[in-house]
Enzyme design. Structure first.
Site, PDB file in Angstrom:
ATOM      1  N   HIS A 101      10.214  -4.077   6.782  1.00 44.14           N
ATOM      2  CA  HIS A 101      10.476  -5.446   6.347  1.00 44.14           C
ATOM      3  C   HIS A 101       9.750  -5.749   5.041  1.00 44.14           C
ATOM      4  O   HIS A 101       8.829  -5.042   4.670  1.00 44.14           O
ATOM      5  CB  HIS A 101      10.029  -6.450   7.420  1.00 44.14           C
ATOM      6  CG  HIS A 101       8.538  -6.491   7.639  1.00 44.14           C
ATOM      7  ND1 HIS A 101       7.863  -5.524   8.348  1.00 44.14           N
ATOM      8  CD2 HIS A 101       7.594  -7.383   7.232  1.00 44.14           C
ATOM      9  CE1 HIS A 101       6.571  -5.817   8.367  1.00 44.14           C
ATOM     10  NE2 HIS A 101       6.379  -6.944   7.693  1.00 44.14           N
ATOM     11  N   CYS A 141       9.551  -5.416  20.139  1.00 46.77           N
ATOM     12  CA  CYS A 141       9.567  -5.630  18.687  1.00 46.77           C
ATOM     13  C   CYS A 141      10.485  -6.802  18.351  1.00 46.77           C
ATOM     14  O   CYS A 141      11.680  -6.757  18.631  1.00 46.77           O
ATOM     15  CB  CYS A 141      10.039  -4.363  17.975  1.00 46.77           C
ATOM     16  SG  CYS A 141      10.343  -4.626  16.222  1.00 46.77           S
ATOM     17  N   PHE A 159     -18.666  -3.201  -6.712  1.00 42.45           N
ATOM     18  CA  PHE A 159     -18.467  -3.284  -8.157  1.00 42.45           C
ATOM     19  C   PHE A 159     -17.148  -3.979  -8.488  1.00 42.45           C
ATOM     20  O   PHE A 159     -17.075  -4.823  -9.372  1.00 42.45           O
ATOM     21  CB  PHE A 159     -18.488  -1.870  -8.778  1.00 42.45           C
ATOM     22  CG  PHE A 159     -18.190  -1.882 -10.243  1.00 42.45           C
ATOM     23  CD1 PHE A 159     -19.186  -2.238 -11.158  1.00 42.45           C
ATOM     24  CD2 PHE A 159     -16.931  -1.566 -10.725  1.00 42.45           C
ATOM     25  CE1 PHE A 159     -18.907  -2.273 -12.518  1.00 42.45           C
ATOM     26  CE2 PHE A 159     -16.648  -1.607 -12.079  1.00 42.45           C
ATOM     27  CZ  PHE A 159     -17.645  -1.953 -12.976  1.00 42.45           C
ATOM     28  N   GLU A 160     -16.103  -3.611  -7.729  1.00 46.71           N
ATOM     29  CA  GLU A 160     -14.775  -4.171  -7.968  1.00 46.71           C
ATOM     30  C   GLU A 160     -14.744  -5.682  -7.684  1.00 46.71           C
ATOM     31  O   GLU A 160     -14.188  -6.451  -8.456  1.00 46.71           O
ATOM     32  CB  GLU A 160     -13.737  -3.456  -7.094  1.00 46.71           C
ATOM     33  CG  GLU A 160     -13.417  -2.030  -7.536  1.00 46.71           C
ATOM     34  CD  GLU A 160     -14.405  -0.976  -7.043  1.00 46.71           C
ATOM     35  OE1 GLU A 160     -15.435  -1.354  -6.428  1.00 46.71           O
ATOM     36  OE2 GLU A 160     -14.169   0.219  -7.278  1.00 46.71           O
ATOM     37  N   HIS A 174      16.059  -5.414 -22.025  1.00 45.50           N
ATOM     38  CA  HIS A 174      15.261  -6.604 -21.762  1.00 45.50           C
ATOM     39  C   HIS A 174      15.957  -7.551 -20.780  1.00 45.50           C
ATOM     40  O   HIS A 174      17.129  -7.891 -20.940  1.00 45.50           O
ATOM     41  CB  HIS A 174      14.950  -7.349 -23.064  1.00 45.50           C
ATOM     42  CG  HIS A 174      14.125  -8.567 -22.807  1.00 45.50           C
ATOM     43  ND1 HIS A 174      12.770  -8.507 -22.629  1.00 45.50           N
ATOM     44  CD2 HIS A 174      14.477  -9.873 -22.610  1.00 45.50           C
ATOM     45  CE1 HIS A 174      12.316  -9.721 -22.351  1.00 45.50           C
ATOM     46  NE2 HIS A 174      13.329 -10.566 -22.339  1.00 45.50           N
ATOM     47  N   SER A 232       1.760  -5.793   9.695  1.00 49.62           N
ATOM     48  CA  SER A 232       1.372  -5.969  11.099  1.00 49.62           C
ATOM     49  C   SER A 232       2.423  -5.395  12.045  1.00 49.62           C
ATOM     50  O   SER A 232       2.139  -5.140  13.210  1.00 49.62           O
ATOM     51  CB  SER A 232       1.112  -7.442  11.405  1.00 49.62           C
ATOM     52  OG  SER A 232       2.180  -8.227  10.958  1.00 49.62           O
ATOM     53  N   ARG A 262      -7.543  14.272  -6.555  1.00 47.78           N
ATOM     54  CA  ARG A 262      -6.248  14.868  -6.822  1.00 47.78           C
ATOM     55  C   ARG A 262      -5.426  14.680  -5.546  1.00 47.78           C
ATOM     56  O   ARG A 262      -5.973  14.373  -4.493  1.00 47.78           O
ATOM     57  CB  ARG A 262      -6.416  16.352  -7.167  1.00 47.78           C
ATOM     58  CG  ARG A 262      -7.414  16.561  -8.295  1.00 47.78           C
ATOM     59  CD  ARG A 262      -7.510  18.008  -8.694  1.00 47.78           C
ATOM     60  NE  ARG A 262      -6.457  18.368  -9.628  1.00 47.78           N
ATOM     61  CZ  ARG A 262      -6.472  18.017 -10.915  1.00 47.78           C
ATOM     62  NH1 ARG A 262      -7.461  17.292 -11.402  1.00 47.78           N
ATOM     63  NH2 ARG A 262      -5.502  18.391 -11.710  1.00 47.78           N
TER      64      ARG A 262
HETATM   65 ZN   LIG Z   1      11.451  -6.951 -22.690  1.00 43.21          ZN
HETATM   66 ZN   LIG Z   2      11.827  -3.141  15.777  1.00 44.18          ZN
END
Ligand SMILES: [Zn+2]
Ligand SMILES: [Zn+2]
Length: 345
Positions: free
Chosen positions: A168, A42, A320-321, A242, A163, A23
């Site tokens: 971004h 950066c 399993f996955e 649509h 990273s 949960r």
């Molecule tokens: Zn559709």
């Molecule tokens: Zn930055």
């Protein structure tokens, strides 16, 4: 009681195993440890434009120069691309194996000059500008008929593959159709040829009638947890009317799309305590005519329906996955939708 459910679009199974007891209260992740990146180092911060390859596109203040400050959104080639546009597109066989050269495009969309703001903090108007850049890049790349598929996606948080923490998203255009996409394209096409209806339109119709997996909806968009959700709090955001191609979305839909995406990201951040997540824009591939297959894309406009897939990264992919290709999901989509719907924001 656990239950096996089938996703007709992905043609894959999932095990919904709620007694595994996930949960929101015990799914909350601790505050992510984001390595502090100083503004000076950066590459996505204003002032450091020379540390990225030259920009492909930018939303700029009038008078500001390319590859300098003054931008609000900036698109650049990935510095470490998975694929490059300079590579020739070549297909060849090596015995029984098939190879295609690493031709493609890999771009980064720096969504904001601020390295503090994340997507749920953006104003709706700014988010609309970001999605408008998605639309324009998609339309531009679709003109190159060598691309078979163009994918726009976002990784948020290091557990989801980001990273850099400066907000971004990315675009990858590739010369082959990915298997998962091929299955989805084929299943909605078969469905359309059988019933003359779009599968996603039918899903939306049924979800709105049943209501229990709907998170929010407005005039133009609906957000729901898919019946066969592979992951806890997996969501799909789709236009009610649509439409197969995000690259032709109109201004009104762009605005409503931004409103619901912001709403949902704020809810997820509150309910799951700022989870790492991925989102992926599923839109129709470039429908270039293929030699020897003149009817290949004849119904794409009617059978395919674009949507945004949003996956908080709460579970691990384990043995399993890997072995089955299907997931064990400890949170039912009905519970996930209810928790998100009932959260006050
Ligand atoms: Zn559709
Ligand atoms: Zn930055």
């Amino acid at each position: 009681m656990s239950e096996l459910r089938y996703d007709p679009m992905r043609k894959s199974w999932v095990i919904i195993a709620t007694e595994r007891g996930m949960r929101p209260s015990n799914q909350q992740k601790p505050e992510q440890s984001r390595p502090p990146v100083s503004k000076s180092s950066c590459p996505f911060c204003p002032g450091n434009e020379d540390r990225t390859p030259p920009e492909i596109f930018a939303v700029r203040e009038p008078g500001s120069k390319p590859n300098g400050p003054g931008w609000t959104i900036r698109v650049i080639p990935n510095k470490f691309p998975a694929l490059t546009i300079e590579s020739p597109r070549e297909r060849y066989g090596k015995g029984i194996y098939d190879v295609v050269s690493g031709f493609g495009a890999h771009e980064v969309i720096v969504e904001t000059p601020s390295d503090q703001e994340q997507m749920p903090d953006f104003t709706v108007a700014h988010l609309r500008d970001v999605f408008s850049v998605y639309k324009n890049r998609l339309a531009d790349l679709k003109r190159d008929q060598r691309f078979r598929y163009i994918m726009i996606f976002k990784n948020y948080g290091s557990e989801a593959g980001a990273s850099l923490c400066h907000s971004h998203s990315q675009i990858i255009a590739i010369p082959v159709t990915p298997s998962l996409v091929a299955v989805e394209l084929a299943s909605v096409r078969d469905y359309f040829h059988l019933k003359e209806r779009c599968m996603m339109c039918d899903i939306i119709h049924q979800e709105r009638e049943e209501g229990e997996r709907i998170v929010i909806e407005d005039e133009h968009f609906v957000v729901f947890a898919p019946f066969g959700s592979s992951f806890p709090f997996e969501l799909r955001i789709a236009p009610k009317r649509h439409s197969h191609d995000f690259s032709v979305i109109d201004e009104e839909h762009l605005y409503h799309f931004s409103t619901v995406v912001k709403d949902v990201l704020v809810r997820l951040r509150k309910v799951l305590n700022d989870p790492p997540y991925n989102f992926i824009l599923h839109t129709a591939p470039p429908a270039a005519t293929r030699v020897g297959k003149p009817d290949y894309w004849s119904s794409i406009g009617e059978d395919y329906h674009w949507y945004l897939e949003l996956i908080p990264r709460m579970t691990m992919i384990a043995g399993f996955e890997w072995g089955t290709g299907f997931q064990i999901n400890p949170t039912s989509p009905e519970d996930a939708a209810r928790f998100l719907r009932e959260t006050e924001i």
